[in-house]
Design an enzyme around this catalytic site. Structure first.
Site, mmCIF file in Angstrom:
data_model
loop_
_atom_site.group_PDB
_atom_site.id
_atom_site.type_symbol
_atom_site.label_atom_id
_atom_site.label_comp_id
_atom_site.label_asym_id
_atom_site.label_seq_id
_atom_site.Cartn_x
_atom_site.Cartn_y
_atom_site.Cartn_z
ATOM 1 C CG HIS A 68 -6.012 4.079 10.376
ATOM 2 N ND1 HIS A 68 -4.714 3.689 10.590
ATOM 3 C CD2 HIS A 68 -6.097 5.361 10.822
ATOM 4 C CE1 HIS A 68 -4.048 4.680 11.148
ATOM 5 N NE2 HIS A 68 -4.866 5.703 11.301
ATOM 6 C CG LEU A 119 -8.697 2.828 3.269
ATOM 7 C CD1 LEU A 119 -9.080 3.534 4.555
ATOM 8 C CD2 LEU A 119 -9.877 2.789 2.301
ATOM 9 C CD GLU A 120 -3.245 0.232 9.056
ATOM 10 O OE1 GLU A 120 -2.273 -0.510 9.270
ATOM 11 O OE2 GLU A 120 -3.457 1.274 9.729
ATOM 12 C CB ILE A 121 -9.314 -2.164 4.930
ATOM 13 C CG1 ILE A 121 -9.866 -1.078 4.000
ATOM 14 C CG2 ILE A 121 -10.414 -3.131 5.332
ATOM 15 C CD1 ILE A 121 -10.496 -1.612 2.737
#
Length: 714
Positions: free
Chosen positions: A454, A465-467
């Protein structure tokens, strides 16, 4: 002259410096052999205090060049080595540093700083004390005084020497923003005296030293008449200081004490002289270092630094298959190719691919114009974009990221296409901001290879960055994507799959509470102002307009689904209704605010209150407004920790600050709660619950932490 460095220091000088003498010009090579990075610790500072006097007293030495033997000149100070707990501990150290640099500055022998790569903080202040500065023309060469970003001021004389060298206005801009200054920019403003090819830096510095032995350097810089007045007259400087203070108060809301402190140091030095200026640096530096604001900002700095230290993954991702050349796909492509990653960019129309290429080239042309990049380097970046209307060559992709419309059926169809045209072990990543990654994984043949990545909009500017991992995601997939994100220049967190993931999940109740206040009759501009006064970069309604009410409506649908089992959580339906009525936010000029043709906000939209029960005529306590919205976000963050959506408070703080701009000066929601006090927080939740209902019931983990030591951080 011997190249051996003798020292009484407990650390070995040869582990940090190398001397080279030729024709009376002594080159001090900065070479930290301990960790490969030139940083200043207390011990290194003491070592410099021994080395320099010996060089200056040596009759064989006619001039000195300071240059790095590593890829960067100096990364600044080792922040952790300068941390203190009590007043009075740092002032003597700082004064000693001032004496060292002043002695270097007053040395009759020419001292030249030859800069290549990163030169930050004390690296710049050391260079400012030298008699001349020369920089390499590499795009990697950059200078900055970034201390304001960690809540302190340049404490090595930077607030005094920089204004005298480049002028008051430029000096304030550099120090109050902490921004990078590249080689040719530095030459133009007078920060460096010359720029040369990176492979000729040492030779050019020696030539400069020989010239300076014959004749001191003459600085002739054309200064516009306006700048002469503002930078070099008492009346002009007073105007600059007055405006700087006014802007600082408006923009920082009193939450960043380093900003007015920097202005005060500069003003003192220019009005009362260098000695008074140095004394003011010492006076103001230590209180800043001990402040909670600096502690919070330093915590963020450590998080960013640690983030870059991820280990090499078992599978390194070098080639990206990007599906969708829209706004998000274009941004992901840009940050990939600019960091050496090949991209196969697929879209259904050639216009989308061309638009992406033009947008990236436009940014690169600016770099060429300002000489922060060469045309050859820019062309190499563009050569890494391979436009495709089909899945040709997708078998070469190590990872495929899709950024298509937020429709589950379409996402599943894309997964089928990827599986058909890519190799069997390819990582399949979705850039969804709201849909279930788990549902997508269950649709795939290899669920363990599906992951959420995301990115936040606009991708090139937003740092997070959201994994998103599911219960199926393989560890190697997470590790590879994490390292991939770091290479893209992102600060990365790993979270569990749930509606909204972590960042949007904690944002939703905050925004919803703001909407409920409008329903109650509070004015949109009052709520917006209250949250900005608290320290959020933008208020909730400005944020919604920026994101777009189409996106917000989709996220709101997901948020309603997430709280359907919470009967005490009322949800405002205004955003979906606004979207249905054609309100898109800033992108079409109709949102909570109205916008002119240039996109400038021109006031609250006249029709906005028809979507709410209230009409904006209710006045209330600003502190209560702030606590209502803020505590809803904090509670959701605690629930995410409780449920395992985030693994640690560090992850929670990172996501909140870098994803939605949560009060950066606090260090994040969990640091904020520790500083506010968990007992105080629990009491405030009880007050709000009694007044507004069960949605303010504190998360169970708050009580648990109170029994474990009353803090989330040890």
């Amino acid at each position: 002259m011997s190249d051996t460095i003798t020292s009484n220091s407990p650390i070995r000088a040869e582990d940090y410096f190398r001397l080279e003498n030729e024709d009376g010009i002594c080159t001090v090579w900065l070479e930290n052999k301990i960790n490969g990075i030139n940083i200043v610790t207390l011990e290194v500072m003491d070592l410099l205090g021994e080395v320099f006097p010996k060089l200056f007293d040596n009759p064989e030495v006619k001039a000195v060049i300071i240059i790095s033997g590593h890829k960067d000149f100096m990364a600044g100070a080792d922040i952790k080595s300068f941390e203190i707990e009590n007043p009075g501990e740092f002032s003597p150290i700082q004064s000693r540093g001032h004496e060292l640099l002043e002695a270097l500055e007053k040395q009759p022998k020419p001292v030249i700083s030859a800069i290549h790569g990163t030169c930050y903080g004390l690296g710049v202040e050391l260079s400012l004390a030298c008699h001349a500065r020369i920089a390499s023309d590499s795009s990697r060469t950059k200078m900055a005084l970034p201390e304001v970003k960690i809540g302190i001021l340049p404490g090595g004389g930077g607030t005094q020497r920089l204004p005298r060298l480049v002028g008051l206005q430029k000096a304030l801009d550099i120090m109050l923003t902490g921004k990078n200054i590249y080689a040719y920019q530095a030459k133009k403003m007078g920060l460096v005296d010359a720029v040369t090819h990176k492979n000729k830096l040492h030779h050019a510095a020696k030539v400069m030293a020989k010239k300076m032995l014959e004749k001191p350097i003459q600085r002739k810089r054309k200064i516009p008449l306006k700048d002469k007045f503002l930078d070099h007259t008492a009346i002009g400087r007073n105007i600059v200081f007055k405006q700087a203070k006014k802007m600082a108060a408006k923009q920082t809301k009193g939450n960043y004490p380093a900003v007015p402190a920097i202005i005060e140091c500069v003003e003192t030095g220019l009005k009362k002289g260098l000695k008074a200026g140095y004394a003011k640096e010492v006076e103001l530096f230590e209180p800043l270092l001990l402040s909670p604001e600096s502690a919070g900002l330093r915590n963020l700095f450590y998080i960013m630094t640690d983030n870059k230290k991820c280990p090499e993954p078992k599978v390194k991702l070098n080639t990206l298959g990007m599906i969708g050349a829209g706004f998000m796909g274009s941004g992901i492509t840009e940050i990939s190719v600019k960091n050496g990653i090949d991209v196969y960019l697929k879209d259904i129309a050639p216009e989308g691919i061309e638009k992406t290429k033009k947008a990236i080239w436009k940014g690169l042309k600016k770099k060429i114009k300002y000489k922060t990049s060469t045309k050859v380097e820019a062309e190499e970046v563009m050569a890494q974009i391979h436009g495709r209307l089909t899945y040709d060559d997708f078998e070469h992709a190590d990872i495929v990221i899709e950024a298509v419309l937020e429709k589950m059926d379409l996402k599943k169809k894309i997964i089928d296409d990827i599986q058909e045209h890519s190799h069997k072990d390819v990582i399949i990543a979705t850039n969804t901001s709201a849909l279930s990654v788990t549902e997508m994984a269950e649709h795939a043949e290899k669920s363990e290879n599906v992951i959420g990545m995301h990115y936040f909009s606009p991708v090139p500017k937003m740092p997070l960055l959201e994994i998103v991992k599911t219960k199926y995601t393989a560890d190697w997939v997470v590790e590879s994507c994490y390292e991939f994100g770091v290479r893209q220049g992102k600060t990365v967190i790993v979270v569990g799959d749930c509606p909204g993931f972590y960042v949007n999940r904690i944002l939703s109740p905050y925004l919803n509470e703001c909407m409920l206040m409008v329903e109650e009759g509070y004015a949109i501009e009052d709520i917006n102002r209250a949250m900005e006064n608290l320290g959020f970069p933008v208020g909730p309604f400005k944020l919604l307009d920026e994101v777009g009410l189409d996106v917000a409506a989709h996220v709101a649908d997901t948020a309603r689904e997430a709280v359907k089992d919470r009967p005490d959580m009322p949800v405002s339906l205004a955003i979906p209704e606004m979207y249905k009525a054609g309100f898109m936010g800033k992108k079409n000029g109709k949102g909570f605010f109205k916008y002119n043709e240039k996109g400038k906000r021109t006031g609250v939209h006249p029709d906005i209150y028809k979507f709410f029960k209230g009409n904006g005529d209710k006045k209330g306590d600003e502190k209560e407004m702030q606590d209502r919205a803020l505590l809803m976000m904090l509670n959701e963050a605690m629930m995410c920790l409780e449920e395992g959506i985030i693994d640690t408070p560090v992850t929670g703080d990172t996501g909140a600050v870098f994803g939605i701009g949560f009060l950066p000066f606090t260090g994040g929601p969990f640091r904020y709660m520790d500083h506010r006090g968990l007992e105080n927080l629990k009491a405030r939740y009880a007050e709000l619950e009694a007044k507004f209902g069960g949605r303010f019931k504190a998360a169970n983990i708050l009580n648990e932490q109170m029994t474990k030591g009353n803090k989330f951080y040890k």
